[in-house]
Scaffold this active site. Structure first.
Site, PDB file in Angstrom:
ATOM      1  N   LYS A  22       0.859  -1.176   0.000  1.00 40.98           N
ATOM      2  CA  LYS A  22       0.000   0.000   0.000  1.00 40.98           C
ATOM      3  C   LYS A  22       0.902   1.234   0.000  1.00 40.98           C
ATOM      4  CE  LYS A  22      -1.409   2.863   2.330  1.00 40.98           C
ATOM      5  NZ  LYS A  22      -1.167   4.350   2.210  1.00 40.98           N
ATOM      6  N   GLU A  81       8.543  16.165  15.609  1.00 39.82           N
ATOM      7  CA  GLU A  81       9.230  16.197  14.324  1.00 39.82           C
ATOM      8  C   GLU A  81       8.875  17.481  13.580  1.00 39.82           C
ATOM      9  OE1 GLU A  81      10.174  12.185  12.163  1.00 39.82           O
ATOM     10  OE2 GLU A  81       8.083  12.146  12.791  1.00 39.82           O
TER      11      GLU A  81
END
Length: 490
Positions: free
Chosen positions: A181, A388
């Site tokens: 995927k 992040e």
């Protein structure tokens, strides 16, 4: 140019059972160029039913593929390696278009990602067990390594080639079939990779690729299927946690490569110019959109001003623009949401007391561009130190002792990568042992290597990709107890 490198209409569909086909009811989604938001292509939008059919194909192919000769599996990977090497420029342009990175950097990713196919083509013939005498001498112990079975491989948008080859390579080498995927934002490189593997002779059903805009529905359905025996996911920690929870009923093998918050430590004895070179690599690879990107720069007070000044001078010279244009150093971020997220972290840090040295704003006009940015004197508690950034921003904080540097470096839920610059070998060894990270770069800003185990600890996940360890994730061990030889019946 885009029309020349984009996969043809037939190769923008689902790849199931060795053939290209449309998604259920012909559904599609669009892939856009982050440099200007224009539509690059329409891609088949797989449904849950399509995903189950892909798993059906993987299950049907598993027994024969597991029984195939290791040398044959390795030769297929080697042929794919040669095909990719011959199409580096084409694949790099395609990746630059759909993801935004410069063509030069995309060429580097093609070369790096392709090395996983070469590495695992050689590992396919080195899968082995062991034979030994039991300690009491009464029996023999035999271990046999077997492919774990059909896999679900979920790849992220930021490295559409390398994250695919890093998972597909060991799965093929181990004898596993798979459903891939790819990320909705960047599926075109994976579709091109599927076509190359088909050309290299990978049998139908071994690799099945299902792009989708309904990833959560698809993964939930597949992970509820007892035929799925392995999941390898690269992406955010929140999504990884959800997948781990979903795995509880069927208990497939899991590999999770999740978020990062990499510290970059510069000590007073470091070669500052070398540290700046390393910082440019660790921070600006992929515009900072990398889980291994240096996220927090912890610099000793004696060299902080020098380091930040030299880093700002280098960052300020970088040319921002379309990844396909000559002379460009920094391409766009992946989408508008990414630009807003990065800018919010920068403005919050300045509000907290950080000093803006260079950059600090988005580029006006079309596309999702953000100027390379350096912040100095960032307070430890600022939000930019806790999550992040995924953008071209370097927040610099100051420390005074080694103990303080280690404590602050480890004060995070993440544990993927860390970087250390020092001339003191004993300190380098101490830090490698005390930093709570799966990978530590000493006097280098580039740690990824196909021959090395890539992965983290804590909320950065578990499992390893690459190196001798990489193929272990796709193998199960069977222990066989045998009676001692030399004893005849009757």
């Amino acid at each position: 140019m885009p029309g020349r490198v984009l996969p043809g209409p037939d190769q923008r569909g689902l790849f199931i059972g060795g053939r290209w086909r449309e998604a259920e009811e012909g559904a599609t989604f669009t892939v856009r160029d982050p440099a200007d938001g224009s539509v690059l292509a329409s891609v088949a939008d797989g449904s849950v039913r399509d995903a189950v059919e892909a798993l059906d194909a993987a299950v049907a192919a598993q027994q024969d593929w597991a029984a195939s000769a290791p040398r044959d599996r390795g030769e297929i990977l080697r042929r794919a390696f040669d095909l990719i090497r011959g199409r580096t420029d084409e694949l790099a342009e395609l990746m630059s278009l759909e993801m935004g990175k410069t063509v030069a950097e995309a060429r580097g990713e093609v070369a790096y990602g392709n090395e996983f196919f070469r590495w695992f083509s050689e590992e396919a013939v080195r899968i082995h067990g062991r034979w030994m005498h039991a300690p009491d001498g009464a029996s023999r112990l035999l271990t046999v390594r077997k492919p774990v079975g059909p896999c679900l491989l979920v790849t992220p948008w930021n490295f559409p080639m390398a994250m695919g080859t890093r998972k597909i390579g060991p799965a093929v080498a181990a004898g596993c079939t798979m459903v891939v995927k790819p990320a909705e934002l960047t599926p075109l490189t994976m579709l091109a990779l599927a076509d190359i593997l088909h050309e290299a002779g990978l049998p139908p059903g071994v690799l099945n690729v299902v792009p989708t805009s309904r990833a959560a529905e698809m993964s939930k359905a597949l992970m509820a299927d007892p035929r799925l025996r392995k999941v390898s996911f690269t992406g955010s920690t929140p999504v990884g946690r959800q997948l781990v929870r979903q795995s509880a009923d069927q208990l497939p093998r899991l590999s999770m490569e999740l978020g990062g918050n990499a510290p970059f430590l510069v000590f007073a004895d470091a070669d500052v110019d070398a540290a700046v070179d390393g910082a440019m690599l660790a921070k600006m690879r992929n515009m900072g959109e990398a889980c291994t990107a240096a996220n927090r720069f912890l610099v000793h007070a004696d060299v902080a001003e020098e380091f930040a000044g030299k880093l700002a001078e280098r960052m300020g010279r970088l040319v921002v623009g379309r990844g396909q244009d000559p002379g460009v150093d920094v391409g766009p971020l992946i989408d508008e949401r990414a630009v807003h997220s990065v800018h919010r972290l920068v403005t919050d840090a300045v509000r907290d007391g950080a000093r803006l040295v260079v950059g600090g704003s988005a580029v006006e006009g079309s596309g999702y561009f953000y100027r390379p940015t350096v912040l100095l004197d960032v307070p430890p508690g600022s939000a930019i130190n806790g999550q992040e950034i995924f953008g071209p921003v370097a927040p610099v904080s100051v420390f005074t002792t080694e103990e303080e540097a280690v404590r602050r470096a480890n004060t995070t839920e993440y544990g993927l990568a860390a970087y250390v610059f020092t001339r003191d070998l004993a300190r380098a060894v101490r830090l490698a042992e005390s930093l709570e990270y799966g990978m530590v770069g000493v006097n280098t800003g580039l740690i990824s290597n196909p021959a090395a185990p890539f992965g983290g600890m804590k909320a950065s996940g578990f499992g390893r990709e690459g190196g001798f360890e990489g193929i272990e994730e796709y193998l199960e061990t069977t222990y066989v107890a045998l009676p001692a030889t030399g004893r005849q019946a009757g």
